[in-house]
Write an enzyme that holds these catalytic residues in place. Structure first.
Site, PDB file in Angstrom:
ATOM      1  N   LEU A  15      -7.207 -22.003   4.849  1.00 48.39           N
ATOM      2  CA  LEU A  15      -8.067 -23.140   5.214  1.00 48.39           C
ATOM      3  C   LEU A  15      -8.546 -23.900   4.035  1.00 48.39           C
ATOM      4  CD1 LEU A  15      -9.569 -21.836   8.388  1.00 48.39           C
ATOM      5  CD2 LEU A  15      -7.638 -22.920   8.219  1.00 48.39           C
ATOM      6  N   GLY A  25      -9.769 -29.943   4.322  1.00 51.22           N
ATOM      7  CA  GLY A  25      -9.097 -30.857   5.398  1.00 51.22           C
ATOM      8  C   GLY A  25      -9.215 -30.315   6.701  1.00 51.22           C
ATOM      9  N   HIS A  26      -8.920 -28.911   6.797  1.00 41.61           N
ATOM     10  CA  HIS A  26      -9.131 -28.136   7.943  1.00 41.61           C
ATOM     11  C   HIS A  26     -10.454 -28.032   8.604  1.00 41.61           C
ATOM     12  CE1 HIS A  26      -5.253 -25.863   6.414  1.00 41.61           C
ATOM     13  NE2 HIS A  26      -5.025 -26.364   7.459  1.00 41.61           N
ATOM     14  N   GLN A  55       9.377 -23.280  11.528  1.00 42.35           N
ATOM     15  CA  GLN A  55       9.361 -24.475  11.052  1.00 42.35           C
ATOM     16  C   GLN A  55       9.511 -24.493   9.673  1.00 42.35           C
ATOM     17  OE1 GLN A  55       4.901 -24.747  12.268  1.00 42.35           O
ATOM     18  NE2 GLN A  55       4.848 -26.200  10.219  1.00 42.35           N
ATOM     19  N   GLY A  98      -4.328 -33.529  11.327  1.00 39.84           N
ATOM     20  CA  GLY A  98      -4.530 -34.367  10.265  1.00 39.84           C
ATOM     21  C   GLY A  98      -3.322 -35.739   9.924  1.00 39.84           C
ATOM     22  N   ARG A 156      -5.436 -32.899   0.429  1.00 45.81           N
ATOM     23  CA  ARG A 156      -5.830 -31.442   0.681  1.00 45.81           C
ATOM     24  C   ARG A 156      -4.639 -30.620   1.372  1.00 45.81           C
ATOM     25  NH1 ARG A 156     -10.684 -30.257  -1.472  1.00 45.81           N
ATOM     26  NH2 ARG A 156     -12.305 -32.044  -1.425  1.00 45.81           N
TER      27      ARG A 156
END
Length: 282
Positions: A33, A36-37, A61, A149, A186
């Site tokens: 983290l 941004g998180h 992914q 985000g 970020r």
């Protein structure tokens, strides 16, 4: 603060929240983290009674096994960071077999063509993996709102499409990109950058800012030529793609239409570390 690792325990707790009439916000992450998180978590806390943060490095992914192997895993540090924000966050940190059982594979999705643009051209199967994990997590958490985000803008559009097509009862909330002082977006991958690489990577945002400035006076092809030249003149970064695209369907913009929103997108490598960023143009 609760830290749960089993989906049945998670579902039981979510049921208890909803029986009390509480709203549930959700911030899915792969850990490592950063601010941004944290900004997403704060946004969720400001709008919802309870917030669930998932910390799960989703194997389906990653199109590059090396990238999956090197992805930072810092659960203890992540928990401490969330505790600094609030002790009322529920953390869901499952093992891969808790999510997938013994069959770690993606479902196949159609996102009406969104999956074939930009990232989809360079990361085979990536958005099937994203769709798979987000669908599973939404089914487990059943949030009222989920926060993502805009740095991963294409992913954000794909998740909105997933919710629309599956008619899932969740509001997807897009949040502005959080940046370092240099302007670098970020990302958990930034932790793998050396100080020199980090300094050089700030060029990505400076280029995007210039693209934003030039968008009203230059053609898309003129801007693209300039961007490619800037990267050629800065060998510390290797450009993978630059696109000016329709902000809704992500189709490459060949000309500008009045009333249409556009964004510019960049993916580039600093060594073996892949960085992405984007900016609204109008």
């Amino acid at each position: 603060m609760q830290i749960l690792k089993e989906k049945q325990s998670l579902k039981k707790q979510i049921r208890a929240y909803k029986q009390q009439g509480l709203t549930v916000g959700f911030v899915p992450t792969m850990g490592a983290l950063h601010e941004g998180h944290i900004s997403l978590i704060k946004k969720a806390l400001s709008a919802c009674d309870k917030v669930v943060v998932s910390i799960f490095v989703n194997p389906t992914q990653f199109d590059n096994p090396s990238d999956l192997e090197k992805y930072p895993r810092t659960l203890e540090k992540d928990v401490a960071r969330i505790m600094e924000v609030s002790d009322k966050v529920l953390i869901f940190s499952p093992a891969a077999n808790e999510i997938y059982g013994n069959n770690i594979v993606s479902e196949n999705f159609s996102f009406d063509g969104l999956e074939h643009e930009m990232e989809g051209k360079f990361r085979t199967g990536h958005f099937d993996g994203v769709g798979t994990i987000v669908k599973k997590l939404f089914e487990m958490v059943e949030p009222h709102k989920a926060y993502f985000g805009e740095k991963d803008y294409q992913q954000l559009q794909i998740i909105k499409k997933l919710v629309e097509k599956l008619q899932l009862p969740v509001e997807v909330v897009g949040c502005p990109i959080d940046r370092e002082i240099s302007g670098l977006a970020r990302s958990s991958r930034n932790e793998r950058l050396s100080s020199e690489q980090r300094q050089n990577a700030a060029l990505i945002y400076r280029i995007l800012q210039q693209v934003q400035n030039d968008f009203g006076i230059k053609s898309a092809s003129e801007i693209a030529t300039w961007v490619h030249n800037e990267f050629r003149n800065n060998p510390a970064l290797e450009l993978e793609y630059f696109e000016i695209a329709n902000a809704d369907d992500l189709k490459t913009a060949t000309d500008k239409k009045e009333g249409q929103k556009y964004r510019a997108f960049i993916a580039a490598y600093s060594g073996d570390i892949r960085l992405i960023d984007n900016i609204a143009l109008n």
